[in-house]
Enzyme design. Structure first.
Site, short mmCIF file in Angstrom:
data_model
loop_
_atom_site.label_atom_id
_atom_site.label_comp_id
_atom_site.label_asym_id
_atom_site.label_seq_id
_atom_site.Cartn_x
_atom_site.Cartn_y
_atom_site.Cartn_z
N SER A 209 5.50 9.11 -8.81
CA SER A 209 4.18 9.73 -8.91
C SER A 209 4.28 11.20 -8.58
O SER A 209 5.05 11.61 -7.71
CB SER A 209 3.21 9.05 -7.94
OG SER A 209 2.01 9.79 -7.83
N TYR A 224 0.03 5.83 0.05
CA TYR A 224 0.44 5.74 -1.35
C TYR A 224 1.48 6.81 -1.67
O TYR A 224 2.54 6.51 -2.25
CB TYR A 224 -0.77 5.91 -2.26
CG TYR A 224 -0.41 6.09 -3.71
CD1 TYR A 224 0.01 5.01 -4.47
CD2 TYR A 224 -0.48 7.34 -4.33
CE1 TYR A 224 0.36 5.17 -5.81
CE2 TYR A 224 -0.14 7.51 -5.65
CZ TYR A 224 0.28 6.42 -6.39
OH TYR A 224 0.63 6.59 -7.71
#
Length: 339
Positions: A209, A224
């Protein structure tokens, strides 16, 4: 009596020496220009000219794709099927798995498909994911037994339902994020990599990500972002470990893609559809240990790299707080002094 200057004397006069600082400055400028031009040309080749590898021939006939029922995972599965690979699809929803199977067979009638129902977020019996997680990994291992598995796409991912300060995230939420993004991805890779290394060929794609690479911090999504930093470092370390065994391990870095996990709404030239992103992602398999498959995302990363960390951190903090507060208003909750 007037002095007479002879033209020949002028011609013979030595020219003033060029200052060394000027020579050094020109040399540094030329070197920087050559490096920049080379970097730009290399990026153009990667983004538009470099062909994808023949995945079946290079790695094997079968690919395992986790999180295959939606978004990037579904689009990657369809793209791999069109390129001639057979598929083992992993997902938690049997109905959605069945639907993707039908789509795959319609897109590539020769493609063989197996499915594994596996909830990667299921609680385990211990801190490292026992119980259902172990049984799910065992089902994946059983499904690939006897197959020439050449590719693993660890695509399944989990994040918060909305932006939140670290202390506000419920235990069940951040623990599920950890299980899916870290524990399950690691266990599935451990189940498949040994066979790849033994036969001397294979590839692993872990989906990372931009939250852990492009920006220096990702406030209000801290757990996250931390799990995706783990995915990035794991991938680059395994690339070094297994490259000489014929296994290419890669972390692909998407920014926002138009999936249900994306918090961005509306049309943007920098937010591709899952299908558009998947074409770029599959073309990158087997190359760099870390890559940004979609060319417009790499432009965003370049411009972000020009800004000071403090500016990026302030921007991300403001974005996170705004999204958190919007959700608080929708739910009718107070913010307890945090804003």
């Amino acid at each position: 009596m007037e002095s007479v200057v002879v033209a020949g004397d002028l011609a013979a006069a030595p020219a003033p020496a060029t200052p060394m600082w000027f020579v050094a400055l020109v040399a540094v400028g030329l070197h920087a220009a050559v490096v920049w031009a080379g970097t730009f040309l290399a990026w153009l080749r990667r983004a538009f000219l470099r062909p994808g590898k023949g995945l079946c021939r290079r790695y094997g006939e079968w690919a395992v794709v986790t999180g295959a029922t939606d978004g990037i995972g579904r689009a990657v599965a369809l793209e791999l099927a069109r390129r001639g690979l057979h598929l083992v699809l992993v997902g938690r929803n049997p109905g959605k798995l069945s639907g993707v199977c039908k789509e795959v067979r319609a897109a590539a009638p020769a493609c063989k498909v197996r499915t594994v129902v596996f909830d990667l977020a299921a609680p385990g019996d211990d801190d490292v994911g026992g119980g259902e997680l172990s049984r799910g990994v065992a089902r994946v291992a059983a499904a690939v037994e006897g197959l020439d598995v050449g590719l693993l796409v660890n695509n399944a991912g989990a994040t918060y339902p909305c932006a939140a300060y670290f202390h506000e995230v419920p235990d069940a939420v951040w623990e599920a994020v950890l299980r899916v993004n870290v524990v399950a991805a690691t266990r599935i890779a451990r189940a498949l990599v040994p066979a790849m290394a033994a036969k001397g060929r294979g590839a692993v794609v872990n989906v990372g990500s931009g939250s852990s690479v492009v920006v220096p911090a990702f406030p209000l999504y801290a757990v996250y972002a931390a799990t995706k930093a783990y995915v990035d470092q794991l991938s680059r370390s395994l690339h070094v470990e297994y490259k000489h065994h014929g296994v290419d391990v890669q972390c692909q870095i998407p920014l926002y893609v138009a999936t249900k996990m994306s918090p961005v709404q509306g049309n943007s030239p920098f937010i591709p559809s899952p299908e558009e992103y998947a074409k770029a992602a599959v073309r990158c398999i087997g190359y760099e240990p870390r890559c940004v498959p979609y060319w417009r995302h790499s432009i965003q990363w370049f411009f972000a790299s020009l800004l000071p960390d403090s500016v990026l951190n302030l921007w991300r903090l403001q974005v996170g707080i705004r999204k958190r507060n919007q959700m608080k208003v929708l739910l009718g909750e107070s913010d307890h002094g945090f804003s």
